[in-house]
Design a protein around this motif. Structure first.
Motif, PDB file in Angstrom:
ATOM      1  N   UNK A 168      50.189  55.225  91.624  1.00 56.60           N
ATOM      2  CA  UNK A 168      49.342  56.412  91.660  1.00 56.60           C
ATOM      3  C   UNK A 168      48.162  56.251  90.713  1.00 56.60           C
ATOM      4  N   UNK A 169      47.108  57.015  90.979  1.00 52.60           N
ATOM      5  CA  UNK A 169      45.879  56.957  90.203  1.00 52.60           C
ATOM      6  C   UNK A 169      45.590  58.331  89.630  1.00 52.60           C
ATOM      7  N   UNK A 170      45.363  58.440  88.321  1.00 50.88           N
ATOM      8  CA  UNK A 170      44.943  59.732  87.770  1.00 50.88           C
ATOM      9  C   UNK A 170      43.697  60.248  88.483  1.00 50.88           C
ATOM     10  N   UNK A 171      43.658  61.546  88.748  1.00 49.63           N
ATOM     11  CA  UNK A 171      42.656  62.108  89.661  1.00 49.63           C
ATOM     12  C   UNK A 171      41.223  62.022  89.154  1.00 49.63           C
ATOM     13  N   UNK A 172      41.015  61.878  87.852  1.00 47.39           N
ATOM     14  CA  UNK A 172      39.640  61.839  87.339  1.00 47.39           C
ATOM     15  C   UNK A 172      38.998  60.458  87.488  1.00 47.39           C
ATOM     16  N   UNK A 173      39.807  59.449  87.846  1.00 48.23           N
ATOM     17  CA  UNK A 173      39.301  58.086  87.995  1.00 48.23           C
ATOM     18  C   UNK A 173      38.690  57.906  89.380  1.00 48.23           C
ATOM     19  N   UNK A 174      37.475  57.380  89.434  1.00 55.67           N
ATOM     20  CA  UNK A 174      36.793  57.170  90.723  1.00 55.67           C
ATOM     21  C   UNK A 174      36.852  55.726  91.199  1.00 55.67           C
ATOM     22  N   UNK A 175      37.160  54.797  90.289  1.00 51.43           N
ATOM     23  CA  UNK A 175      37.231  53.403  90.708  1.00 51.43           C
ATOM     24  C   UNK A 175      37.857  52.520  89.646  1.00 51.43           C
ATOM     25  N   UNK A 176      38.481  51.431  90.103  1.00 49.50           N
ATOM     26  CA  UNK A 176      39.063  50.429  89.201  1.00 49.50           C
ATOM     27  C   UNK A 176      38.635  49.061  89.703  1.00 49.50           C
ATOM     28  N   UNK A 177      38.230  48.202  88.784  1.00 47.46           N
ATOM     29  CA  UNK A 177      37.781  46.860  89.173  1.00 47.46           C
ATOM     30  C   UNK A 177      38.263  45.846  88.148  1.00 47.46           C
ATOM     31  N   UNK A 178      38.286  44.555  88.568  1.00 42.93           N
ATOM     32  CA  UNK A 178      38.521  43.471  87.628  1.00 42.93           C
ATOM     33  C   UNK A 178      37.252  43.260  86.803  1.00 42.93           C
ATOM     34  N   UNK A 179      37.372  43.178  85.496  1.00 40.35           N
ATOM     35  CA  UNK A 179      36.199  42.941  84.654  1.00 40.35           C
ATOM     36  C   UNK A 179      35.591  41.571  84.925  1.00 40.35           C
ATOM     37  N   UNK A 180      36.454  40.592  85.224  1.00 39.61           N
ATOM     38  CA  UNK A 180      35.998  39.204  85.341  1.00 39.61           C
ATOM     39  C   UNK A 180      34.942  39.028  86.420  1.00 39.61           C
ATOM     40  N   UNK A 181      35.191  39.618  87.598  1.00 39.97           N
ATOM     41  CA  UNK A 181      34.247  39.426  88.706  1.00 39.97           C
ATOM     42  C   UNK A 181      33.742  40.733  89.301  1.00 39.97           C
ATOM     43  N   UNK A 182      34.098  41.856  88.641  1.00 46.87           N
ATOM     44  CA  UNK A 182      33.677  43.186  89.100  1.00 46.87           C
ATOM     45  C   UNK A 182      34.164  43.500  90.513  1.00 46.87           C
TER      46      UNK A 182
END
Length: 389
Positions: free
Chosen positions: A17-31
């Motif tokens: 599950x994803x907390x509702x305030x988060x709009x996106x998650x990415x790998x820092x290494x390659x975005x």
């Protein structure tokens, strides 16, 4: 002030599950984005002005809408992961990671397959309910015995029913999986993994301590990495907790971060900065090992006034071994079932491992006139074993 405290690692990898305030998650290494706002698996925590989010792997970048400010605290906790890109398969990874010691990993697996009647099963997307209950029951028993052996408490066991109710549907929806190593029809190692996009989290793993010499944990990770390559996964996440096997297998060791998100309002900013100072102080105290001292004191307090006899574990057994040529001269022998007693089962596995004998060739005899004395007879080796505690 509305405040939500979130264990990000558990929310993402264990619950999907994803907390509702988060709009996106990415790998820092390659975005590379692996979550966008339309993802349906969102944890509706509610409309808060302040979020205190701990245990965020530092290879992950979190995006929120522009109404939030963010402060970051590097946590003392270490995380361990296997990043799979750049290697062709599991053997390529093992050779690179372990160098000359890579042969030891392969030898352990070969020894396991030589001595026992092994099979390997992965349940992902489909599992009969009866099999699921059978494996989860055995996983719980393995954990219980292992932590009794270590004289430690396992927090997972206290919430086992909730876990068991949750995981079945996660497996059917390919958000979790069970991996098992069988000897005949008996599971001797079981792992529960969670799946999120191209990340596999090795959530709970346990083995039957009667098979301890076979290094089942290493073989399980070897098989899991192989499955990850076959199914185009990018990361095998081993999570937090500083353990030897994690350090040995991981090619990426990282810090966790504690992120404080607060709305761009003066009252939220004050509370957000207060929370930041509180978290910063706690992490500083961790560097001074204050948390370990308090934990030690807590254990002492719990034990005070309690006199509990801890049952003896098979791990406390000591053997006196002697090679013999044949069974001549032992008239009072009684053949016994290997699975009759846990002590016999463990000694049998030690005999098989040490002498490269096969389970199907093994016979075990009890010497009736000598308590605690046994003879283990394989195809090429015979041993007289006397037990002591």
């Amino acid at each position: 002030m509305l405040l939500a405290k979130i264990n990000f690692f558990d929310e993402l990898f264990d619950k999907g599950t994803i907390p509702s305030f988060i709009t996106g998650i990415a790998y820092k290494k390659n975005n590379d984005t692996f979550f966008k706002v339309e993802n349906p698996n969102r944890n509706k925590i509610g409309n808060k002005n302040l979020y205190s989010v701990r245990l965020v792997p530092n290879y992950i970048k979190i995006s929120t809408d522009k109404s939030f400010n963010m402060k970051r605290v590097i946590q003392e906790n270490k995380g361990y992961a296997i990043q799979l890109n750049g290697f062709t398969d599991v053997d390529d990874y093992v050779k690179h990671q372990f160098k000359k010691r890579s042969n030891n990993i392969l030898k352990l697996k070969k020894r396991l397959d030589t001595c026992l009647n092994t099979s390997y099963e992965k349940y992902y997307g489909d599992i009969p309910k009866k099999t699921y209950v059978f494996l989860m029951t055995n996983l719980r028993l393995m954990l219980t015995r292992r932590f009794e052996q270590r004289k430690e408490v396992n927090k997972t066991l206290s919430n086992w029913q909730e876990l068991e109710n949750l995981v079945y549907n996660l497996i059917l929806n390919k958000k979790a999986s069970l991996f098992a190593i069988y000897h005949n029809s008996e599971p001797i190692q079981i792992s529960l993994q969670y799946h999120f996009n191209h990340i596999v989290h090795a959530g709970i793993t346990a083995y039957d301590i009667d098979y301890q010499k076979f290094g089942l944990g290493n073989t399980a990770i070897y098989e899991q990495i192989g499955w990850c390559y076959s199914n185009k996964q990018q990361v095998l996440e081993l999570g937090y907790g500083d353990l030897d096997y994690k350090r040995a297998w991981s090619n990426y060791m990282y810090n966790f971060e504690h992120l404080i998100f607060y709305k761009k309002k003066w009252f939220a900013a004050i509370k957000g900065k207060t929370e930041y100072c509180s978290v910063k102080t706690k992490e500083f105290l961790k560097t001074k090992h204050v948390h370990l001292f308090l934990k030690h004191i807590g254990v002492k307090i719990k034990k005070f006034g309690k006199h509990k006899t801890v049952p003896k574990s098979n791990a406390s057994l000591r053997y006196i071994k002697k090679n013999i040529e044949n069974l001549n001269g032992y008239a009072d022998l009684k053949e016994i079932d290997i699975n009759d007693k846990r002590t016999i089962k463990r000694m049998s596995n030690d005999f098989l491992f040490s002498n490269k004998e096969r389970y199907d060739d093994l016979k075990v005899f009890e010497i009736s006139s000598e308590k605690g004395s046994y003879i283990f007879s394989g195809k090429n080796k015979i041993e007289l074993v006397k037990t002591t505690i």
